[in-house]
Write an enzyme that holds these catalytic residues in place. Structure first.
Site, short mmCIF file in Angstrom:
data_model
loop_
_atom_site.label_atom_id
_atom_site.label_comp_id
_atom_site.label_asym_id
_atom_site.label_seq_id
_atom_site.Cartn_x
_atom_site.Cartn_y
_atom_site.Cartn_z
N GLU A 34 5.19 30.26 65.71
CA GLU A 34 5.09 30.51 64.27
C GLU A 34 3.70 30.15 63.75
O GLU A 34 3.53 29.44 62.78
CB GLU A 34 6.18 29.76 63.51
CG GLU A 34 6.49 30.38 62.16
CD GLU A 34 7.66 29.75 61.43
OE1 GLU A 34 7.92 30.21 60.30
OE2 GLU A 34 8.32 28.84 61.97
N TYR A 103 9.34 32.25 70.65
CA TYR A 103 9.80 31.96 69.29
C TYR A 103 11.01 32.86 69.07
O TYR A 103 10.89 34.01 68.67
CB TYR A 103 8.69 32.23 68.29
CG TYR A 103 9.07 32.03 66.85
CD1 TYR A 103 9.99 31.05 66.46
CD2 TYR A 103 8.49 32.81 65.85
CE1 TYR A 103 10.33 30.87 65.13
CE2 TYR A 103 8.82 32.63 64.52
CZ TYR A 103 9.73 31.66 64.17
OH TYR A 103 10.07 31.47 62.84
N ASP A 142 10.40 27.22 70.32
CA ASP A 142 11.43 27.15 69.27
C ASP A 142 12.49 28.18 69.67
O ASP A 142 12.32 29.37 69.46
CB ASP A 142 10.81 27.48 67.92
CG ASP A 142 11.84 27.49 66.79
OD1 ASP A 142 13.03 27.27 67.08
OD2 ASP A 142 11.45 27.73 65.64
N ASN A 144 15.70 28.13 68.69
CA ASN A 144 16.63 28.36 67.58
C ASN A 144 18.11 28.32 67.97
O ASN A 144 18.93 29.05 67.43
CB ASN A 144 16.29 29.68 66.87
CG ASN A 144 15.40 29.44 65.66
OD1 ASN A 144 15.62 28.51 64.88
ND2 ASN A 144 14.38 30.28 65.50
N ASP A 242 7.97 21.77 59.57
CA ASP A 242 9.36 21.29 59.56
C ASP A 242 9.85 20.97 60.96
O ASP A 242 10.97 20.47 61.14
CB ASP A 242 10.30 22.28 58.86
CG ASP A 242 10.05 23.72 59.23
OD1 ASP A 242 9.18 23.99 60.08
OD2 ASP A 242 10.70 24.61 58.65
#
Length: 252
Positions: A34, A103, A142, A144, A242
């Protein structure tokens, strides 16, 4: 070899954190997701001044994958075999080591088309894993998905969430089949999170988070892992992402 994965949520917005953190930890390879910037505006000079060569592919305000590499000649490619998801998939090869940086799409809602995209994405990752399972292979980024109840706060309330619902966890389990969860190798029962929602006040202090960033390794690579940790301190910095960095050290 020190390897890091970190969703920076805009690389240019996190340079103040990256400079301090990289200087302190001195990773050999720092993978990012990201990055949210076009290639023409990626801060290549910033990493060069720290002693790293950077490889990156991104788009304005969305997606983006990158790696900063210290003192190594590597080969880097993007996307799946057909070039799809070039700003979400990055493969690094260094000798007989293969590292897949992804990602994974978040999915939004279970009724949203992006959720179907997420499932298809994970199934395509499985194809890469099967080709590399016998090598020194690491899948990180990441991803997710929170694989187990210990990986989220209040799991009972998240059964319909696209990062924790039963279906996506089953698909993720099949995708990563044969790989070792390196964090769990060293911390099998600890509640360790890598993501703290901006919308939750004092999320780190209150222990409200998710473990959705991962480092998964083939048997050949997993046996060479000597440590794996997340760095929650980064989330308490000024203007943080975050997410927090996940670090792994390998004897290879």
């Amino acid at each position: 070899m020190k390897i890091v994965t970190y969703n920076v949520n805009s690389v240019r917005s996190r340079l103040h954190i990256l400079e301090h953190w990289i200087t302190e930890f001195q990773p050999d390879m720092m993978f990012m997701q990201e990055t949210r910037t076009m290639d023409s505006t990626f801060p290549e000079e910033f990493f060069s001044k720290l002693g790293y060569r950077s490889y990156y592919h991104g788009e304005k305000m969305h997606n983006g994958v990158a790696v900063a590499v210290k003192d190594r000649d590597v080969e880097v490619t993007y996307g799946f075999d057909d070039g799809e998801y070039a700003t979400r998939v990055q493969t690094l090869r260094y000798g007989d080591i293969v590292i897949l940086n992804t990602y994974v799409p978040q999915g939004k809602e279970m009724t949203h088309p992006d959720y179907e995209t997420k499932k298809k994405f994970l199934k395509r990752v499985r194809e890469i894993i099967e080709r590399n399972l016998e090598k020194r292979f690491i899948w990180l980024g990441d991803l997710n998905v929170a694989p187990e109840a210990i990986d989220v706060t209040n799991p009972e309330k998240k059964k319909q969430h696209v990062c924790f619902c039963e279906e996506i966890r089953e698909i993720f389990a099949e995708t990563r089949r044969g790989l070792t969860d390196i964090l769990r190798k060293f911390h099998p029962k600890e509640r360790i999170y890598t993501f703290y929602d901006y919308r939750v006040k004092e999320a780190v202090k209150r222990g409200i988070g998710w473990r959705i960033d991962h480092m998964l390794a083939s048997p050949e690579a997993a046996e060479r892992a000597v440590s794996c940790n997340s760095d929650e301190r980064v989330r308490e910095c000024e203007r943080p992402s975050d997410h927090v960095p996940l670090t792994g050290e390998y004897d290879m």
